[in-house]
Design an enzyme around this catalytic site. Structure first.
Site, PDB file in Angstrom:
ATOM      1  N   ALA A  10      37.747  44.891  43.113  1.00 55.09           N
ATOM      2  CA  ALA A  10      36.476  45.259  42.477  1.00 55.09           C
ATOM      3  C   ALA A  10      36.209  44.290  41.340  1.00 55.09           C
ATOM      4  O   ALA A  10      36.946  44.263  40.354  1.00 55.09           O
ATOM      5  CB  ALA A  10      36.534  46.689  41.960  1.00 55.09           C
ATOM      6  N   GLY A  11      35.168  43.484  41.502  1.00 55.28           N
ATOM      7  CA  GLY A  11      34.857  42.454  40.510  1.00 55.28           C
ATOM      8  C   GLY A  11      35.138  41.082  41.068  1.00 55.28           C
ATOM      9  O   GLY A  11      36.297  40.718  41.299  1.00 55.28           O
ATOM     10  N   LEU A  12      34.079  40.331  41.334  1.00 48.38           N
ATOM     11  CA  LEU A  12      34.228  39.016  41.960  1.00 48.38           C
ATOM     12  C   LEU A  12      33.692  37.903  41.064  1.00 48.38           C
ATOM     13  O   LEU A  12      32.984  37.014  41.507  1.00 48.38           O
ATOM     14  CB  LEU A  12      33.516  38.996  43.320  1.00 48.38           C
ATOM     15  N   GLY A  16      38.228  37.181  40.033  1.00 51.31           N
ATOM     16  CA  GLY A  16      38.250  37.753  41.375  1.00 51.31           C
ATOM     17  C   GLY A  16      38.179  36.692  42.457  1.00 51.31           C
ATOM     18  O   GLY A  16      38.925  36.731  43.454  1.00 51.31           O
ATOM     19  N   LYS A 207      45.114  43.765  22.813  1.00 54.40           N
ATOM     20  CA  LYS A 207      46.314  43.239  23.454  1.00 54.40           C
ATOM     21  C   LYS A 207      47.571  43.667  22.697  1.00 54.40           C
ATOM     22  O   LYS A 207      48.590  44.017  23.301  1.00 54.40           O
ATOM     23  CB  LYS A 207      46.226  41.717  23.534  1.00 54.40           C
TER      24      LYS A 207
END
Length: 436
Positions: A10-12, A16, A207
Site C-alpha cells: 500500500a503506497g507506490l 514502494g 524516531k
C-alpha cells in the site's frame, strides 16, 4: 521449497516503486537466502495510471488500502503510505487483526500507536516489522532488538535527520547562514516546502521514541521527549565550536539515568574526534552504548527510495524465513511506562554565547550569577577578529562561555538572572555538550 510469500504493498511512491523493482531484480537471490520466494501480488495507491517505472500488470489493484489489508490473497501487508492517522492506521490494524504480518516504514504511526499495534500483532501471532522507520538502510532496529538482546543499554543517540545534518554541514564548511542553507536544501529536494517537521526536531523525536522503547523496554511515548530544533544556530556558533574542537549536530539522545529515562532532541556539541562528528551531509548515524562492549556506531543513508526499500525488504525476508520477534524487543506486558527525567535535571557541559553590554561591571555580574548557581567555567572566550573586539550596533560584545558539568536548571536560572540585570542584549544561545 515452501509456498511463495505473497505480499501486498500500500503506497507506490518512491519507496514502494523501489521495493517492487528490488524484489523483481533479486528474486532468485532472495529465494536462495530465505528458502522461499517473495512476490508482490497486490498493490494500492491513489492513482492507478501514474507511470512508476515498474510493471504492475500482474498485480491485483485495490483503490482502498484497507481492502487490500484484508485481502485473503496476501500473507504480508506492507504499509508505505505514511502518516499517523488513516488510512495507514486502520489498514495496519485490519491487516494485523486478519492474521497478516505487517511491514511498515511509518515512524509517525508507530510513535503514536506503536504499543497498541504491538498488542494486536502479539494477539494475532504475527510480525510487526519496521526497520525502515529509523535510519532507512541502517540496521539499528535489528541491532537493538536482536543483536544486543543480551546487553543492557545505557545510552542510544544519533543523527536521525539528513535534512538537519545537511544544513549544519553546509553552514560549517561554507560559512553560510541557516536561511541560505535551508533554501538550498529545499531546492535540492532535501527539505520540504514547509520544513518545520524536520528542522524543529519532530522527525528526529519520532524516531528516538522507537529507539528508546527498544533500548530500555518502555512503552513508546513521543510526548516524553524534549524537542529543540536547529533554526537558532548561527554561523558564529559553528565557528566557535570549530575553534574549541567541536562540531554541532542535531542529536536524538535517550539515556538511562538514576532519575529516569532522559529523552531529548536538540543541537549538540560533539568532539571532532568522535565517530558521530565525522558524519556529514545527508548521512545518518546511531551510536549505542551498552554494558560489556565498546560503543557501536552504525552509519549509512537515512533516506531515499533504494535505501528505505532495502530495509523494508529485509523485514519481509524475515517473515519469509519464519523469524518473528516482539516489535519492541519484549512482550507488550513487559513494557513499562516511561519514567521521564525532566530536562531541568539534565547534567552536562554547556556552550553559552552572550551579547554582553560593553560597560563596567558586566563581566563581574555574569560571573556572580553563574557562581550563585554553582556553575564552574572551563573557558571564557571573547571574539577578537584581527585583534579588535567586535561590537554590535547596541555596543554589545560577543562572549562565549564553556561550563563544566552542571544542570539544565542551574544554567537557565543563572541566565534568567543575568537577563534581569540587563547586562546582556538579546537572547543567550545555549547548546549542550554531549560526552562521547
Amino acid at each position: 521449497m515452501v509456498e511463495t510469500l505473497r505480499v501486498g504493498v500500500a503506497g507506490l511512491g518512491t519507496v514502494g516503486a523501489a521495493l517492487i523493482a528490488q524484489i523483481g531484480k533479486q528474486r532468485e537471490a532472495i529465494a536462495a537466502r530465505c528458502g522461499r520466494r517473495i512476490e508482490v501480488v497486490a498493490v494500492s495507491a491513489r492513482s492507478r495510471n501514474k507511470n512508476r517505472g515498474v510493471d504492475l500488470k500482474k498485480m491485483k489493484w485495490f483503490s482502498d488500502p484497507v481492502e487490500l489489508a484484508g485481502f485473503d490473497g496476501i500473507d504480508v501487508f506492507v504499509e508505505l503510505m505514511g502518516g499517523s492517522g488513516d488510512p495507514a492506521k486502520t489498514a495496519v490494524e485490519y491487516a494485523l487483526a486478519s492474521g497478516k504480518s505487517v511491514v511498515t516504514a511509518n515512524k509517525a504511526l508507530l510513535a503514536k500507536h506503536g504499543f497498541k499495534l504491538a498488542q494486536l500483532a502479539e494477539k494475532a501471532g504475527v510480525a510487526l516489522n519496521y526497520e525502515a522507520a529509523v535510519g532507512a538502510a541502517i540496521p539499528v532496529i535489528k541491532t537493538l532488538r536482536e543483536g544486543l538482546a543480551g546487553n543492557s543499554i545505557n545510552r542510544v543517540y544519533g543523527i536521525l535527520n539528513g535534512t538537519c545534518n545537511y544544513i549544519l554541514t553546509r553552514m560549517e564548511q561554507e560559512g553560510l547562514s541557516y536561511a541560505d542553507c535551508l533554501a538550498d536544501a529545499q531546492r535540492l529536494g532535501y527539505a520540504e516546502a514547509d520544513p518545520t517537521f524536520d528542522v524543529e526536531g519532530y522527525d528526529t523525536a519520532q524516531k528516538l521514541a522507537l529507539l528508546a522503547s527498544l533500548a530500555f523496554g518502555t512503552k513508546v511515548d513521543e510526548g516524553a521527549i524534549y524537542v529543540e530544533g536547529i533554526s537558532s544556530i548561527a554561523p558564529a556558533d559553528l565557528a566557535a565550536a570549530d575553534e574549541l574542537g567541536y562540531r554541532i549536530k542535531l542529536l536524538g539522545v535517550a539515556v538511562r539515568t538514576g532519575k529516569g529515562i532522559e529523552q531529548r532532541v536538540h543541537p549538540t556539541m560533539v568532539r571532532k574526534d568522535s565517530s558521530i562528528a565525522q558524519v556529514m551531509g545527508v548521512t545518518n548515524a546511531v551510536t549505542i552504548d551498552a554494558e560489556g562492549i565498546n560503543p557501536i556506531t552504525l552509519v549509512g543513508p537515512g533516506a531515499g527510495g533504494a535505501a528505505t526499500a532495502s530495509a523494508v525488504l529485509s523485514d519481509i525476508a524475515d517473515v519469509a524465513r519464519g523469524l518473528k520477534a516482539p516489535p519492541f524487543g519484549r512482550p507488550t506486558g513487559k513494557l513499562v511506562a516511561v519514567q521521564k527525567a525532566p530536562m531541568q535535571r539534565h547534567e552536562g557541559g554547556y556552550y553559552i554565547r552572550l551579547e554582553a553590554r560593553d560597560k563596567p561591571g558586566t563581566a563581574a555580574t555574569i560571573a556572580t550569577r553563574l557562581a550563585e548557581q554553582e556553575i564552574s567555567l572551563e573557558s571564557i572566550v571573547q571574539r577578537h577578529p584581527k585583534g579588535e573586539v567586535p561590537k554590535s550596533k547596541n555596543g554589545s560584545v560577543p562572549v562565549i562561555l564553556i561550563t563544566y558539568a552542571t544542570s539544565e536548571d542551574a544554567v537557565r536560572k543563572a541566565l534568567a538572572a543575568v537577563g534581569r540585570d540587563k547586562v546582556i542584549s538579546g537572547r543567550p544561545q545555549v547548546i549542550r555538550i554531549e560526552k562521547n
